[in-house]
Design an enzyme around this catalytic site. Structure first.
Site, PDB file in Angstrom:
ATOM      1  N   ARG A   1       7.628   6.965 -10.831  1.00 35.57           N
ATOM      2  CA  ARG A   1       7.628   6.252 -11.488  1.00 35.57           C
ATOM      3  C   ARG A   1       8.170   8.064 -12.904  1.00 35.57           C
ATOM      4  NH1 ARG A   1       4.328   6.184 -14.556  1.00 35.57           N
ATOM      5  NH2 ARG A   1       2.449   6.660 -13.224  1.00 35.57           N
TER       6      ARG A   1
ATOM      7  N   LYS B   1       4.457  -1.494 -11.771  1.00 34.85           N
ATOM      8  CA  LYS B   1       3.126  -0.907 -13.220  1.00 34.85           C
ATOM      9  C   LYS B   1       3.476  -1.459 -14.377  1.00 34.85           C
ATOM     10  CE  LYS B   1       0.712   1.207 -10.224  1.00 34.85           C
ATOM     11  NZ  LYS B   1      -0.540   0.909 -10.695  1.00 34.85           N
TER      12      LYS B   1
ATOM     13  N   HIS C   1      -7.404  -0.583 -14.002  1.00 35.35           N
ATOM     14  CA  HIS C   1      -6.843   0.029 -12.235  1.00 35.35           C
ATOM     15  C   HIS C   1      -8.359   0.882 -11.410  1.00 35.35           C
ATOM     16  CE1 HIS C   1      -4.124   3.167 -11.331  1.00 35.35           C
ATOM     17  NE2 HIS C   1      -3.888   2.489 -10.445  1.00 35.35           N
TER      18      HIS C   1
ATOM     19  N   SER D   1      -5.377   9.706  -8.272  1.00 34.04           N
ATOM     20  CA  SER D   1      -4.696  10.470  -7.466  1.00 34.04           C
ATOM     21  C   SER D   1      -5.995  11.153  -6.314  1.00 34.04           C
ATOM     22  CB  SER D   1      -3.384  11.097  -7.411  1.00 34.04           C
ATOM     23  OG  SER D   1      -2.958  11.322  -5.911  1.00 34.04           O
TER      24      SER D   1
ATOM     25  N   LYS E   1     -10.219   6.877  -3.392  1.00 37.27           N
ATOM     26  CA  LYS E   1      -9.889   5.500  -3.553  1.00 37.27           C
ATOM     27  C   LYS E   1      -9.855   4.513  -2.556  1.00 37.27           C
ATOM     28  CE  LYS E   1      -6.998   3.535  -6.792  1.00 37.27           C
ATOM     29  NZ  LYS E   1      -6.125   2.973  -7.738  1.00 37.27           N
ATOM     30  N   THR E   2      -8.619   4.995  -2.026  1.00 38.58           N
ATOM     31  CA  THR E   2      -8.620   4.008  -0.804  1.00 38.58           C
ATOM     32  C   THR E   2      -8.727   4.402   0.243  1.00 38.58           C
ATOM     33  OG1 THR E   2      -6.336   3.794  -1.813  1.00 38.58           O
ATOM     34  CG2 THR E   2      -6.488   3.556   0.390  1.00 38.58           C
TER      35      THR E   2
ATOM     36  N   ASP F   1      -5.381  -2.361  -6.334  1.00 41.32           N
ATOM     37  CA  ASP F   1      -5.116  -1.321  -7.076  1.00 41.32           C
ATOM     38  C   ASP F   1      -5.258  -1.657  -8.178  1.00 41.32           C
ATOM     39  OD1 ASP F   1      -3.483   1.372  -7.660  1.00 41.32           O
ATOM     40  OD2 ASP F   1      -1.167   0.446  -7.891  1.00 41.32           O
TER      41      ASP F   1
ATOM     42  N   ARG G   1       5.805   6.086   0.230  1.00 43.22           N
ATOM     43  CA  ARG G   1       5.488   4.969   0.087  1.00 43.22           C
ATOM     44  C   ARG G   1       5.721   4.255   1.125  1.00 43.22           C
ATOM     45  NH1 ARG G   1       0.871   4.703  -4.078  1.00 43.22           N
ATOM     46  NH2 ARG G   1       1.117   6.126  -5.783  1.00 43.22           N
TER      47      ARG G   1
END
Length: 539
Positions: free
Chosen positions: A61, A202, A222, A240, A244-245, A259, A324
């Site tokens: 982004r 987003k 988020h 990041s 989290k994942t 997410d 990604r």
């Protein structure tokens, strides 16, 4: 020949495109979009069947080129500044007209989709793309309506994405040739000059971050969410590199979403219909669920193949570290069929503290939860971004500052209200970073220990243990945790030089305090009360 489309929305923005475009492909299935991409030479298949494409100049982004149209509505509600950059209605209208003319005589791909798994607040979306693979991304990431829902679909929000269209900053009022512009009054998003698909995802998240609190009193978040065998819901917040994942992808728990979620009066619900996972250094051993999800028709972005093969080299970051994969959520074997869960029993704020100060786990009071939510702290270390050699603190309000149209204090207050209304919800601060010293001296907290600690909290194994308040941050540290050495629970005990720990703890607390100054005028007295107390180590 173009298809004539009818839309009930009075603004009827998308309808003229049916008269201008050379060909409209409407609501194609995923396999057809994959075939169209490869036949046009825009991508190729991996040996696992995933479609591999490159997004060109932009592989992430561009926050400085994301604008919100300033009009009568947004002037009253949006928190303008470096994150929410205003742009005029006239500039938006001029760019819209230019983009309409630009796509004339071109092929376009249109899709009707939705955002919000709770049907009572779901928004309809019409996406218009100039490539089939961008439309495939929307197929995966947004919610795919049922046949009955398609029959009732309204135009709703419109996303017009044309990466080939470049703005002229000197004429069009943008910063660069690329742009992403949200118009809340016209319910439209214009994206040009960038093919990075995450801009679409987003942009809708930003939309929901305004309209859900404003219209429905729903807290947008988020975070990832999963559900235990007894139906208990857990939320995982983190920037990041915090895990989290990894921590939310638990084979013993059903995935609600990875997410974006909303918290209403009686449930948690996913905003999306898919996942958009990072692929850097991906292996089957480290991330078996994500690895198995990468199959046809998943979309891999900016990855490279091993020489003379179509086997993906996930360690290759020659194009970007932000490689990604996008796939529908049902590619995860233990994904919940309806992406909805109960009010959360546990909330985990994940931080990678490279200074080795914060404990592996601590319990937060409501005030502390609001304070740490508003802070959104982690630390980046060497290798996470180009040019970083020493640990750098990062504070991102609500763990997603760049997506918040309203003041961050508004969302923190909403979280406080939710916790007050649901006193059984427990909030934990989990450090997945360093212990025994800062980065370069200490060592990373064992992932096995972190997983064990999180599982213990989820199982209620920390409910009846003794806690001790940290003298600086005030957070409550458990004195014991099953299957975890008690000495690692208190970070000061892991440092050989206790005076150096005290010094670094003071420095970290000062960073928190200085970051919080920007919210001082709007923050409630309850949030302010949770600030670190430097006098605890200066006395």
């Amino acid at each position: 020949m173009a298809m004539e489309l009818e839309y009930p929305n009075p603004l009827n923005i998308a309808a003229p495109l049916s008269k201008m475009a050379k060909q409209i492909y409407l609501n194609l299935d995923a396999d057809k979009l994959v075939e169209q991409t490869t036949s046009r030479g825009q991508g190729q298949l991996s040996d696992a069947g995933a479609l591999c494409i490159k997004t060109g100049k932009f592989t992430g982004r561009s926050p400085q080129d994301r604008f919100i149209v300033q009009d009568e509505f947004t002037s009253k509600h949006v928190d303008w500044g470096d994150v929410n950059i205003p742009i005029s209605e006239q500039i938006f209208d001029n760019l819209l007209e230019k983009m309409r003319l630009f796509i004339a005589d071109k092929e376009i791909w249109m899709r009707h989709c939705r955002a919000g798994a709770d049907p009572s607040i779901a928004i309809d979306i019409t996406v218009i793309n100039t490539t089939p693979w961008a439309n495939l991304f929307c197929h995966h990431l947004f919610i795919r309506p049922t046949k009955d829902e398609l029959n009732k679909h309204e135009q709703g929000w419109v996303i017009l994405q044309a990466p080939e269209f470049l703005a002229d900053p000197s004429v069009d009022g943008t910063r660069q040739e690329n742009f992403s512009i949200i118009n809340f009054t016209k319910k439209m998003i214009l994206i040009g000059g960038t093919a990075y698909t995450g801009e679409m995802k987003k942009a809708i998240f930003s939309v929901l971050n305004l309209i859900l609190p404003y219209k429905h009193g729903i807290l947008p978040m988020h975070c990832s969410a999963n559900e235990g065998i007894d139906g208990d819901t857990a939320l995982f917040f983190g920037l990041s590199g915090t895990g989290k994942t990894t921590l939310s992808a638990d084979s013993d728990r059903k995935l609600i979403g990875d997410d974006e979620h909303g918290w209403s009066d009686n449930l948690i619900f996913n905003f999306e219909g898919g996942c958009y996972a990072k692929c850097i250094d991906l292996t089957e051993e480290k991330e078996p669920e994500i690895f198995a999800a990468i199959r046809r028709p998943a979309l891999l972005e900016n990855v490279s193949f091993y020489p003379l093969s179509n086997s993906v080299n996930y360690a290759d970051v020659s194009l970007t570290e932000n490689t990604r994969v996008a796939y529908p959520i049902h590619h995860i074997n233990n994904a919940k069929e309806r992406s909805i869960g109960r009010i959360p029993s546990h909330i985990f704020f994940l931080t990678c503290d490279a200074f080795g100060i914060l404990p592996p786990i601590s319990k937060l009071t409501n005030a502390q939860a609001m304070y740490h939510y508003l802070s959104g702290y982690t630390a980046k270390v060497a290798g996470t971004e180009i040019g970083i050699r020493e640990p750098q603190t990062t504070f991102s309000a609500c763990f997603g500052r760049v997506f918040l149209p309203l003041s961050p204090t508004h969302y923190a207050d909403m979280l406080g209200d939710k916790l007050t209304q649901n006193p059984d919800t427990k909030v934990w601060l989990v450090n997945t970073g360093w212990t025994g010293g800062a980065y370069g001296i200490g060592k990373r907290i064992s992932l096995q220990h972190t997983r064990t600690i999180v599982k213990a909290a989820l199982a209620g194994a920390l409910n009846n243990v003794e806690f001790e308040a940290d003298p600086i941050f005030g957070i409550l540290i458990p004195k014991s945790c099953p299957q975890v050495p008690s000495e690692i629970l208190f970070p000061r005990n892991t440092w050989s030089n206790k005076e150096e720990y005290d010094k670094q703890a003071n420095n970290l607390a000062t960073l928190f305090i200085n970051n919080f100054k920007q919210y001082q005028s709007k923050a409630s007295s309850e949030i302010k009360s949770a600030s670190p107390k430097l006098t605890a180590i200066l006395a």
